[in-house]
Design a protein around this motif. Structure first.
Motif, mmCIF file in Angstrom:
data_model
loop_
_atom_site.group_PDB
_atom_site.id
_atom_site.type_symbol
_atom_site.label_atom_id
_atom_site.label_comp_id
_atom_site.label_asym_id
_atom_site.label_seq_id
_atom_site.Cartn_x
_atom_site.Cartn_y
_atom_site.Cartn_z
ATOM 1 N N THR A 200 5.435 2.721 1.424
ATOM 2 C CA THR A 200 4.095 2.064 0.793
ATOM 3 C C THR A 200 3.433 2.752 -0.288
ATOM 4 O OG1 THR A 200 2.964 3.636 2.520
ATOM 5 C CG2 THR A 200 3.729 1.757 3.515
ATOM 6 N N ASN A 201 3.158 3.863 -0.339
ATOM 7 C CA ASN A 201 2.511 4.755 -1.549
ATOM 8 C C ASN A 201 2.910 6.034 -1.262
ATOM 9 O OD1 ASN A 201 0.478 5.731 0.384
ATOM 10 N ND2 ASN A 201 -0.314 3.494 0.369
ATOM 11 N N ASN A 235 6.389 -0.532 -3.094
ATOM 12 C CA ASN A 235 5.078 -1.001 -3.640
ATOM 13 C C ASN A 235 5.185 -0.673 -5.198
ATOM 14 O OD1 ASN A 235 2.410 -1.559 -4.328
ATOM 15 N ND2 ASN A 235 1.759 0.068 -2.950
ATOM 16 N N SER A 259 3.673 -6.132 -5.133
ATOM 17 C CA SER A 259 2.605 -5.826 -5.898
ATOM 18 C C SER A 259 1.393 -6.657 -6.080
ATOM 19 C CB SER A 259 3.092 -5.875 -7.230
ATOM 20 O OG SER A 259 2.157 -5.384 -8.269
ATOM 21 N N SER A 304 -2.874 -4.700 0.430
ATOM 22 C CA SER A 304 -1.793 -4.259 -0.167
ATOM 23 C C SER A 304 -0.885 -4.156 1.352
ATOM 24 C CB SER A 304 -1.714 -2.897 -0.625
ATOM 25 O OG SER A 304 -2.379 -1.892 0.193
ATOM 26 N N LEU A 308 2.503 -6.279 2.023
ATOM 27 C CA LEU A 308 3.765 -5.559 2.274
ATOM 28 C C LEU A 308 4.437 -6.008 3.589
ATOM 29 C CD1 LEU A 308 5.881 -3.094 2.288
ATOM 30 C CD2 LEU A 308 4.012 -1.509 3.212
#
Length: 319
Positions: A200-201, A235, A259, A304, A308
């Motif tokens: 994810t991040n 991502n 994105s 986001s 996803l």
């Protein structure tokens, strides 16, 4: 299953005891030991599992797996040696419980933020597609008709493999897992092949005594998910995305990106806006371009995370 069959090709060595000792469960908490259990001595932040081996045997454990001999155990107790007890425990539990992850489509979600939201939304999407879905994560483990609390986002491998066995036996064909950095670092999710590994991040977190000594260790632990995944879901808006992509490409046969900023992503989200309490946004994929309305407040479901979900479902629903 007897020890001879259970430990074959696992790197475990029988130090003493009967190789035909029957094992019915694997545990690493002496309070959970019972007749037929294999107790695994794990090093811990505050205690060493070797110090609790005698307690586990007194509770009925039939065998003990350790990194060095434990004096004072009863003569009838089988003792196994392994250089990496965590990795060995994952392999032994998976074998004992019949490799349950192979009976389901496994989706692993890692990252600093958004794992829980993403996992729950994704489980809902897959259920709407007609799948019977299990969910493992911060809010516990659940599947239709069952819910249990967990001590860790990603349980110890012995507990996780048993839960997956129960899911599969109850008809689940899919499992969505939050996979924590510590779960990856300590091999709790070892022996699981993910159809999709989701990243994810990333931002600094869980850095300190007993967790990750520094950001590099934290980052490297997160990246391990790709070594267990057939497809990577990344991502592009994430800090350090270049390094994440590089690691994913080295390990995964298939790459999916998403994105809100880069139109070249496999899944591109745009035209995000709030209408009343809902979120409207457009998702463009190689298959379609379509607008979606999400009847959840933005603070509850970041766009986001929603994009996803569509990305992961896109590459997991129909292999």
């Amino acid at each position: 299953m007897d020890l001879r069959r259970l430990t074959q090709n696992t790197g475990c060595r029988l130090l003493r005891g009967d190789a035909l000792t029957e094992i019915t469960s694997v545990c690493c908490d002496s309070r959970c030991a019972g007749p037929g259990a294999l107790f695994v001595c794990l090093p811990g932040r505050h205690a060493d599992g070797h110090d609790f081996a005698a307690q586990a045997v007194a509770a009925g454990a039939a065998a003990v797996l350790c990194t060095h001999d434990v004096p004072g155990l009863p003569a009838g107790c089988a003792v196994l040696l392994a250089g990496d007890p965590r990795r060995a425990m994952a392999a032994l539990a998976a074998r004992l419980y019949g490799e349950p992850a192979r009976a389901m489509t496994m989706i692993g979600v890692t990252g600093t933020k958004g794992k829980t939201t993403t996992a729950h939304l994704l489980a809902a999407v897959l259920q709407a597609d007609g799948r019977r879905v299990g969910l493992v994560g911060t809010n516990g483990v659940c599947w239709p008709g069952h819910r249990h609390d967990l001590n860790h986002t990603t349980p110890e491998s012995c507990d996780l493999q048993l839960l997956l066995r129960r899911m599969a036996d109850d008809g689940c064909d899919t499992c969505v897992m939050e996979v924590s950095s510590l779960g990856l670092k300590f091999d709790r999710a070892a022996e699981i092949e993910f159809a999709v590994g989701v990243f994810t991040n990333l931002s600094p977190d869980h850095i300190g005594p007993g967790e990750h000594p520094d950001f590099e260790d934290y980052f490297a632990s997160k990246l391990r998910i790709f070594s267990q995944a057939a497809a990577a879901c990344v991502n592009l808006d994430c800090d350090h995305a270049d390094r994440v992509l590089e690691a994913a490409r080295r390990s995964c046969p298939r790459m999916i990106t998403f994105s809100q900023k880069d139109p070249s992503a496999t899944i591109f989200g745009s035209q995000v806006r709030k209408v009343g309490g809902d979120i409207l946004f457009r998702v463009k994929t190689p298959r379609y371009s379509r607008e979606f309305r999400l009847t959840m407040p933005p603070s509850t479901a970041p766009v986001s995370a929603v994009i996803l979900v569509f990305t992961t479902a896109h590459c997991s629903m129909r292999p």
